[in-house]
Design an enzyme around this catalytic site. Sequence first.
Site, PDB file in Angstrom:
ATOM      1  N   GLY A  89       0.823  -1.199   0.000  1.00 32.65           N
ATOM      2  CA  GLY A  89       0.000   0.000   0.000  1.00 32.65           C
ATOM      3  C   GLY A  89       0.860   1.252   0.000  1.00 32.65           C
ATOM      4  N   CYS A 194       5.397   9.759  -0.395  1.00 31.62           N
ATOM      5  CA  CYS A 194       4.019   9.408  -0.040  1.00 31.62           C
ATOM      6  C   CYS A 194       3.000  10.397  -0.597  1.00 31.62           C
ATOM      7  CB  CYS A 194       3.864   9.280   1.475  1.00 31.62           C
ATOM      8  SG  CYS A 194       4.915   8.003   2.173  1.00 31.62           S
TER       9      CYS A 194
END
Length: 238
Positions: A89, A194
Amino acid sequence: MLAEPLSPSLQKLRLDDGRPVEWAVSKGYVDYAAAEAFMEARVAAIAAGEANEMVWLLEHPPLYTAGVSSKDDDLLDAGRFPVHRTGRGGQFTYHGPGQRVAYVMLDLNRRGKDVRCFVRGLELWLIGALDTFGVKADIRPGRVGVWVERKGAGWSREDKIAAIGVKVRKWVSFHGISLNVEPDLDHFGGIVPCGIQEHGVTSLVDLGVLATMDEADEALRRSFDRIFGAAVEAPAPL
């Protein structure tokens, strides 16, 4: 170390049933593709009841990884380091020397089958380890990972000190966390870490904490034992 008792919802993460979690630490740099291949095999063996759970600590040579939610525009310098597309993820992140990566292969069938609770356990693991060094860290709504607030005369900002990116297959976890001990922070400049542009990245050393990797490992070990149950030392796979 943070000492408050775990909430009832997190108690299910902690096991003391006599089945060991193996704690392995690799010396030197581990090839990313080889690490992924090992995790794939180990996760399959854990799911089949043929291997113990494992936490594997290592360092990688400089590289970028792209999670399942990564956006191509967030790779700012594709030629700087190797880029690995992975099934974990999250979005783009950096791994490299001076950063402690911990691959966490736990059987969530035995730990409540609750991915959100598991991720919260990973966050508390990191927060507890950082507390060992007097670093106050926490999570932020809408942002993955663990963050610290920094202040000076007339300024303040929030920087990320640890990342989390996991995958779960047959209720067994893999991939895991990374803690910035003393990486070259300039290496994060080839990506939008991110997917977050408005905040920075920091490390223990950048915060003035001159911790060694061994000291970081010991802090991680103690915090892990509190959250997930005691681990036992095991040989490194690579």
